[in-house]
Write a protein that holds these residues in place. Structure first.
Motif, PDB file in Angstrom:
ATOM      1  N   VAL A  23       0.911  -1.302  -0.152  1.00 53.30           N
ATOM      2  CA  VAL A  23      -0.706  -0.054   0.037  1.00 53.30           C
ATOM      3  C   VAL A  23       1.181   1.231  -0.261  1.00 53.30           C
ATOM      4  CG1 VAL A  23      -2.366   1.493   0.868  1.00 53.30           C
ATOM      5  CG2 VAL A  23      -2.298  -1.685   1.168  1.00 53.30           C
ATOM      6  N   ILE A  24       0.423   1.708  -0.611  1.00 49.13           N
ATOM      7  CA  ILE A  24       1.403   3.494  -1.421  1.00 49.13           C
ATOM      8  C   ILE A  24       0.583   4.346  -1.104  1.00 49.13           C
ATOM      9  CG2 ILE A  24       2.848   4.596  -2.850  1.00 49.13           C
ATOM     10  CD1 ILE A  24       3.876   2.014  -3.872  1.00 49.13           C
ATOM     11  N   GLY A  25       0.679   5.562  -0.523  1.00 50.84           N
ATOM     12  CA  GLY A  25       0.277   7.101   0.020  1.00 50.84           C
ATOM     13  C   GLY A  25      -1.704   6.977   0.143  1.00 50.84           C
ATOM     14  N   GLU A  26      -1.158   5.998   2.016  1.00 49.78           N
ATOM     15  CA  GLU A  26      -2.578   6.426   2.895  1.00 49.78           C
ATOM     16  C   GLU A  26      -2.492   7.039   3.310  1.00 49.78           C
ATOM     17  OE1 GLU A  26      -2.514   3.375   5.698  1.00 49.78           O
ATOM     18  OE2 GLU A  26      -0.579   2.522   5.007  1.00 49.78           O
ATOM     19  N   GLU A  27      -1.172   7.893   3.609  1.00 47.47           N
ATOM     20  CA  GLU A  27      -1.225   9.000   4.437  1.00 47.47           C
ATOM     21  C   GLU A  27      -2.693  10.194   3.278  1.00 47.47           C
ATOM     22  OE1 GLU A  27       2.040   9.733   1.651  1.00 47.47           O
ATOM     23  OE2 GLU A  27       1.063   7.959   2.459  1.00 47.47           O
ATOM     24  N   ASN A  28      -2.709   9.973   2.255  1.00 45.18           N
ATOM     25  CA  ASN A  28      -3.790  11.264   0.865  1.00 45.18           C
ATOM     26  C   ASN A  28      -4.422  10.951   1.350  1.00 45.18           C
ATOM     27  OD1 ASN A  28      -1.346  11.421  -0.667  1.00 45.18           O
ATOM     28  ND2 ASN A  28      -0.925  10.421  -1.817  1.00 45.18           N
ATOM     29  N   VAL A  29      -5.192   9.621   1.919  1.00 43.37           N
ATOM     30  CA  VAL A  29      -6.866   9.664   2.528  1.00 43.37           C
ATOM     31  C   VAL A  29      -7.218  10.455   3.524  1.00 43.37           C
ATOM     32  CG1 VAL A  29      -8.370   7.874   2.920  1.00 43.37           C
ATOM     33  CG2 VAL A  29      -6.429   7.358   1.557  1.00 43.37           C
ATOM     34  N   PRO A  30      -7.661  11.707   3.247  1.00 44.71           N
ATOM     35  CA  PRO A  30      -8.137  12.552   4.435  1.00 44.71           C
ATOM     36  C   PRO A  30      -8.266  11.976   5.685  1.00 44.71           C
ATOM     37  CG  PRO A  30      -8.692  13.638   2.982  1.00 44.71           C
ATOM     38  CD  PRO A  30      -8.409  12.264   2.229  1.00 44.71           C
ATOM     39  N   LYS A  31      -8.128  12.157   7.328  1.00 45.85           N
ATOM     40  CA  LYS A  31      -8.906  11.165   7.678  1.00 45.85           C
ATOM     41  C   LYS A  31      -9.879  11.882   8.460  1.00 45.85           C
ATOM     42  CE  LYS A  31      -4.860  11.063  10.344  1.00 45.85           C
ATOM     43  NZ  LYS A  31      -3.004  10.787   9.000  1.00 45.85           N
ATOM     44  N   THR A  32     -11.007  12.374   7.671  1.00 40.40           N
ATOM     45  CA  THR A  32     -11.648  13.382   8.477  1.00 40.40           C
ATOM     46  C   THR A  32     -12.627  13.425   7.256  1.00 40.40           C
ATOM     47  OG1 THR A  32     -11.561  15.023   9.097  1.00 40.40           O
ATOM     48  CG2 THR A  32     -11.291  13.794  10.804  1.00 40.40           C
ATOM     49  N   GLY A  33     -13.845  13.301   6.842  1.00 40.68           N
ATOM     50  CA  GLY A  33     -14.903  14.165   6.261  1.00 40.68           C
ATOM     51  C   GLY A  33     -14.558  13.301   4.988  1.00 40.68           C
ATOM     52  N   PRO A  47     -12.536  -4.588  -5.086  1.00 42.24           N
ATOM     53  CA  PRO A  47     -13.642  -4.243  -4.012  1.00 42.24           C
ATOM     54  C   PRO A  47     -12.751  -4.837  -2.059  1.00 42.24           C
ATOM     55  CG  PRO A  47     -15.127  -4.573  -5.108  1.00 42.24           C
ATOM     56  CD  PRO A  47     -14.024  -5.030  -5.845  1.00 42.24           C
ATOM     57  N   PRO A  48     -12.485  -5.627  -2.116  1.00 43.23           N
ATOM     58  CA  PRO A  48     -11.857  -6.194  -0.421  1.00 43.23           C
ATOM     59  C   PRO A  48     -11.003  -5.434  -0.591  1.00 43.23           C
ATOM     60  CG  PRO A  48     -12.499  -7.849  -2.414  1.00 43.23           C
ATOM     61  CD  PRO A  48     -12.961  -7.175  -2.911  1.00 43.23           C
ATOM     62  N   VAL A  49      -9.751  -5.565  -1.302  1.00 48.47           N
ATOM     63  CA  VAL A  49      -8.373  -5.213  -2.462  1.00 48.47           C
ATOM     64  C   VAL A  49      -8.699  -3.845  -1.649  1.00 48.47           C
ATOM     65  CG1 VAL A  49      -6.441  -5.249  -3.075  1.00 48.47           C
ATOM     66  CG2 VAL A  49      -7.550  -7.511  -3.389  1.00 48.47           C
ATOM     67  N   VAL A  50      -9.172  -2.857  -2.214  1.00 44.65           N
ATOM     68  CA  VAL A  50      -9.485  -1.985  -1.646  1.00 44.65           C
ATOM     69  C   VAL A  50      -9.168  -1.190  -0.402  1.00 44.65           C
ATOM     70  CG1 VAL A  50      -9.992   1.136  -2.506  1.00 44.65           C
ATOM     71  CG2 VAL A  50      -9.277  -0.655  -3.835  1.00 44.65           C
ATOM     72  N   GLY A  51     -10.553  -1.940   0.016  1.00 41.44           N
ATOM     73  CA  GLY A  51     -10.981  -1.613   1.388  1.00 41.44           C
ATOM     74  C   GLY A  51     -10.055  -2.052   2.793  1.00 41.44           C
ATOM     75  N   ILE A  52      -9.456  -3.474   2.320  1.00 36.23           N
ATOM     76  CA  ILE A  52      -8.534  -3.691   3.467  1.00 36.23           C
ATOM     77  C   ILE A  52      -7.494  -2.362   3.054  1.00 36.23           C
ATOM     78  CG2 ILE A  52      -8.779  -6.300   3.642  1.00 36.23           C
ATOM     79  CD1 ILE A  52      -5.972  -6.639   1.974  1.00 36.23           C
ATOM     80  N   SER A  53      -6.660  -1.844   2.726  1.00 37.03           N
ATOM     81  CA  SER A  53      -5.934  -0.981   1.931  1.00 37.03           C
ATOM     82  C   SER A  53      -5.904   0.017   2.368  1.00 37.03           C
ATOM     83  CB  SER A  53      -5.654  -0.883   0.545  1.00 37.03           C
ATOM     84  OG  SER A  53      -5.202  -2.618   0.090  1.00 37.03           O
ATOM     85  N   SER A  54      -7.489   0.984   2.600  1.00 36.04           N
ATOM     86  CA  SER A  54      -7.856   2.140   2.771  1.00 36.04           C
ATOM     87  C   SER A  54      -7.702   1.872   4.248  1.00 36.04           C
ATOM     88  CB  SER A  54      -9.512   2.433   2.343  1.00 36.04           C
ATOM     89  OG  SER A  54      -9.187   3.513   2.899  1.00 36.04           O
ATOM     90  N   VAL A 157      -2.059   1.811  -4.975  1.00 35.21           N
ATOM     91  CA  VAL A 157      -1.623   2.915  -5.197  1.00 35.21           C
ATOM     92  C   VAL A 157      -3.125   4.270  -4.595  1.00 35.21           C
ATOM     93  CG1 VAL A 157      -0.228   4.856  -5.256  1.00 35.21           C
ATOM     94  CG2 VAL A 157       0.300   2.821  -6.460  1.00 35.21           C
ATOM     95  N   PHE A 158      -2.787   4.898  -3.168  1.00 32.04           N
ATOM     96  CA  PHE A 158      -3.801   5.994  -3.582  1.00 32.04           C
ATOM     97  C   PHE A 158      -3.029   7.649  -3.212  1.00 32.04           C
ATOM     98  CE2 PHE A 158      -5.361   3.266   0.008  1.00 32.04           C
ATOM     99  CZ  PHE A 158      -5.846   2.448   0.051  1.00 32.04           C
ATOM    100  N   GLY A 159      -3.598   8.502  -4.619  1.00 31.62           N
ATOM    101  CA  GLY A 159      -3.138   9.751  -5.204  1.00 31.62           C
ATOM    102  C   GLY A 159      -3.692  10.814  -3.965  1.00 31.62           C
TER     103      GLY A 159
END
Length: 193
Positions: A23-33, A47-54, A157-159
């Motif tokens: 998993v790369i860039g999980e810090e790019n997913v805002p913690k709130t909102g 879907p499950p792969v993105v789900g466990i990576s988020s 990868v989360f951009g």
């Protein structure tokens, strides 16, 4: 523990080692909102792969046909999925998605609407742009870089959130917003392949 968390733990234990998920860039997913998470679509396991990576729980829009299958019709809602009728404007699914984003949740979409048979990025449907322009949600692009082969590396990868301010200012179309989101996913796929 709710079913979503249980499912996430189970999928993590099985899928992470099997596909060596990085998993790369999980810090790019805002913690709130509200977050609109848009990903390419290459496999039924996306879907499950993105789900466990988020880092946050995701509400996925899933094709209505899945909700007609005996086990899935009771399982899907309990893991935060909701139905969408494909190939037409499904007002109920659009309302549900808008409400989730307004309530500060994460809405997961595969803008292509169907899996890519080749792994190449397809054209995105206007729905992603509709949600992006109608809400204040952050739009986070996600690239799944495969293939799904046991014990080979799979990247999620989360951009950084897509900047739609110029489009919103000039009242751009949902199609333009979707194209911008898809271009960003394509850039991630190219950069991390």
């Amino acid at each position: 523990m709710n079913l979503y968390n249980l499912g996430k733990q189970l999928c993590t234990v099985i899928l992470k080692p099997l596909y060596r998920i990085e998993v790369i860039g999980e810090e790019n997913v805002p913690k709130t909102g509200g977050v609109l998470l848009c990903s390419n679509h290459i496999d039924n396991l996306d879907p499950p792969v993105v789900g466990i990576s988020s880092p946050r729980p995701i509400h996925f829009m899933a094709k209505e046909e899945l909700f007609r299958l005996p086990i899935l019709k009771s399982l899907l809602p309990s893991i935060q999925a909701f139905p969408v009728r494909r190939g037409m404007s499904d007002k109920q699914a659009l309302r549900t998605g808008l409400q989730l984003l307004k309530d500060g949740k994460v809405l997961g979409l595969f803008p292509e609407g169907t899996r890519s048979k080749t792994g190449e990025l397809g054209k995105g449907l206007a729905g992603a742009g509709f949600f992006a322009l109608r809400t204040e949600a952050n739009v986070v692009p996600c690239a799944i870089i495969g293939p799904y082969k046991p014990f080979k590396s799979l990247k999620v990868v989360f951009g950084k959130p897509v900047d739609l301010s110029e489009l919103k200012e000039r009242k751009g179309s949902a199609e333009e917003a979707t194209d911008l989101i898809m271009d960003t996913i394509g850039e991630l796929m190219e950069k991390y392949k």
